[in-house]
Motif scaffolding. Structure first.
Motif, PDB file in Angstrom:
ATOM      1  N   VAL A  28      -0.063  -0.245   4.871  1.00  0.00           N
ATOM      2  CA  VAL A  28      -1.602  -0.710   5.311  1.00  0.00           C
ATOM      3  C   VAL A  28      -1.821  -1.207   7.306  1.00  0.00           C
ATOM      4  O   VAL A  28      -3.060  -0.326   7.123  1.00  0.00           O
ATOM      5  CB  VAL A  28      -1.990  -1.848   4.098  1.00  0.00           C
ATOM      6  CG1 VAL A  28      -3.185  -2.637   4.550  1.00  0.00           C
ATOM      7  CG2 VAL A  28      -1.800  -1.922   3.315  1.00  0.00           C
ATOM      8  N   TRP A  48      -8.108   1.615   1.801  1.00  0.00           N
ATOM      9  CA  TRP A  48      -8.220   1.659   0.447  1.00  0.00           C
ATOM     10  C   TRP A  48      -7.831   3.658   0.352  1.00  0.00           C
ATOM     11  O   TRP A  48      -6.265   4.149   0.122  1.00  0.00           O
ATOM     12  CB  TRP A  48      -8.535   1.273  -0.762  1.00  0.00           C
ATOM     13  CG  TRP A  48      -7.901   2.260  -1.851  1.00  0.00           C
ATOM     14  CD1 TRP A  48      -8.021   3.136  -3.247  1.00  0.00           C
ATOM     15  CD2 TRP A  48      -6.689   1.676  -2.717  1.00  0.00           C
ATOM     16  NE1 TRP A  48      -7.769   2.847  -3.895  1.00  0.00           N
ATOM     17  CE2 TRP A  48      -6.923   2.840  -3.697  1.00  0.00           C
ATOM     18  CE3 TRP A  48      -6.105   0.940  -2.165  1.00  0.00           C
ATOM     19  CZ2 TRP A  48      -4.806   2.332  -4.448  1.00  0.00           C
ATOM     20  CZ3 TRP A  48      -4.588   0.880  -2.547  1.00  0.00           C
ATOM     21  CH2 TRP A  48      -4.097   1.410  -4.007  1.00  0.00           C
ATOM     22  N   TRP A  52      -3.885   4.507   0.030  1.00  0.00           N
ATOM     23  CA  TRP A  52      -3.211   5.118  -1.153  1.00  0.00           C
ATOM     24  C   TRP A  52      -2.261   6.336  -1.132  1.00  0.00           C
ATOM     25  O   TRP A  52      -1.150   5.789  -2.351  1.00  0.00           O
ATOM     26  CB  TRP A  52      -4.223   4.727  -2.112  1.00  0.00           C
ATOM     27  CG  TRP A  52      -4.752   5.697  -2.316  1.00  0.00           C
ATOM     28  CD1 TRP A  52      -6.079   6.164  -1.991  1.00  0.00           C
ATOM     29  CD2 TRP A  52      -4.239   7.402  -2.815  1.00  0.00           C
ATOM     30  NE1 TRP A  52      -6.563   7.682  -2.317  1.00  0.00           N
ATOM     31  CE2 TRP A  52      -5.542   8.678  -3.106  1.00  0.00           C
ATOM     32  CE3 TRP A  52      -3.630   7.877  -3.856  1.00  0.00           C
ATOM     33  CZ2 TRP A  52      -5.944   9.503  -3.464  1.00  0.00           C
ATOM     34  CZ3 TRP A  52      -3.303   9.151  -4.835  1.00  0.00           C
ATOM     35  CH2 TRP A  52      -4.208   9.911  -4.375  1.00  0.00           C
ATOM     36  N   LEU A  55       1.007   4.571   0.247  1.00  0.00           N
ATOM     37  CA  LEU A  55       1.677   3.690  -0.658  1.00  0.00           C
ATOM     38  C   LEU A  55       2.057   4.006  -1.550  1.00  0.00           C
ATOM     39  O   LEU A  55       3.380   3.914  -2.421  1.00  0.00           O
ATOM     40  CB  LEU A  55      -0.415   2.724  -0.913  1.00  0.00           C
ATOM     41  CG  LEU A  55       0.179   1.578   0.345  1.00  0.00           C
ATOM     42  CD1 LEU A  55      -1.365   0.791  -0.244  1.00  0.00           C
ATOM     43  CD2 LEU A  55       1.078   1.107   0.686  1.00  0.00           C
ATOM     44  N   VAL A  56       1.590   5.424  -2.403  1.00  0.00           N
ATOM     45  CA  VAL A  56       2.270   6.174  -2.980  1.00  0.00           C
ATOM     46  C   VAL A  56       3.351   6.614  -2.831  1.00  0.00           C
ATOM     47  O   VAL A  56       4.748   6.751  -4.002  1.00  0.00           O
ATOM     48  CB  VAL A  56       1.539   7.117  -3.858  1.00  0.00           C
ATOM     49  CG1 VAL A  56       1.823   8.043  -4.848  1.00  0.00           C
ATOM     50  CG2 VAL A  56       0.156   6.201  -5.106  1.00  0.00           C
ATOM     51  N   ARG A  93      -3.451  13.268   0.395  1.00  0.00           N
ATOM     52  CA  ARG A  93      -4.517  13.281   0.984  1.00  0.00           C
ATOM     53  C   ARG A  93      -5.369  14.513   0.786  1.00  0.00           C
ATOM     54  O   ARG A  93      -6.282  15.034   0.561  1.00  0.00           O
ATOM     55  CB  ARG A  93      -4.116  13.371   2.339  1.00  0.00           C
ATOM     56  CG  ARG A  93      -3.539  12.380   2.777  1.00  0.00           C
ATOM     57  CD  ARG A  93      -3.213  11.709   4.479  1.00  0.00           C
ATOM     58  NE  ARG A  93      -5.485  11.539   5.703  1.00  0.00           N
ATOM     59  CZ  ARG A  93      -5.682  11.755   5.231  1.00  0.00           C
ATOM     60  NH1 ARG A  93      -5.728  10.123   4.922  1.00  0.00           N
ATOM     61  NH2 ARG A  93      -6.944  11.932   6.225  1.00  0.00           N
TER      62      ARG A  93
END
Length: 154
Positions: A28, A48, A52, A55-56, A93
């Motif tokens: 983050v 977010w 995200w 983070l995944v 992404r």
């Protein structure tokens, strides 16, 4: 390398939780730094949207590395988590229509290496210095001290 009599029996749940949380927080932080450097809003939805995919990737890296076994080890745990964070993050992404310019891939790779490997290297150094000085490691980090010593030797 440490002698067998100094080998830990297990990594404490607190150490595992702290390591996982630190990886998530640093991903983050990476997103905050990136958004700030491009003068993008730091609102929760925007943050977010940036964080995200990585983070995944970090979560999948934790699973692939079985990071709960040696959460502070730079090698192989940290390297696997870092590579998965970058690769999966970039693939997600791209799949979600976000940018994956070569310059961004390079900066993300280097920044995430610094963050995800850097904290492990520092933690390992601190734990080795404590062990060398005869000071006990903090509760739940006994396994990590030995892991860090072993990973630094590799």
């Amino acid at each position: 390398m440490t002698s067998p009599s100094h080998e830990p029996r297990s990594t404490g749940a607190g150490t595992i939780a702290l390591a996982a949380a630190l990886d998530a927080v640093l991903v983050v932080v990476f997103a905050v730094i990136g958004r700030s450097s491009h003068a993008e809003a730091l609102d929760p939805a925007g943050l977010w949207g940036t964080a995200w995919p990585f983070l995944v990737g970090a979560m999948l890296g934790w699973t692939a590395a079985r990071a709960w076994r040696r959460p502070i080890a730079v090698w192989p745990t940290g390297v696997i988590v870092w590579v998965a964070t970058v690769v999966v993050g970039m693939l997600l992404r791209a799949a979600s229509g976000q940018g994956t310019a070569v310059a961004f891939i390079i900066v993300a790779t280097l920044t995430l290496a610094l963050l995800l490997l850097g904290w492990r290297a520092i933690a390992g150094l601190v734990l080795r210095l404590r062990a060398r000085n005869g000071r006990p490691a903090a509760s739940g980090t006994e396994a990590s001290a030995t892991e860090a010593s072993a990973s630094a030797a590799s």
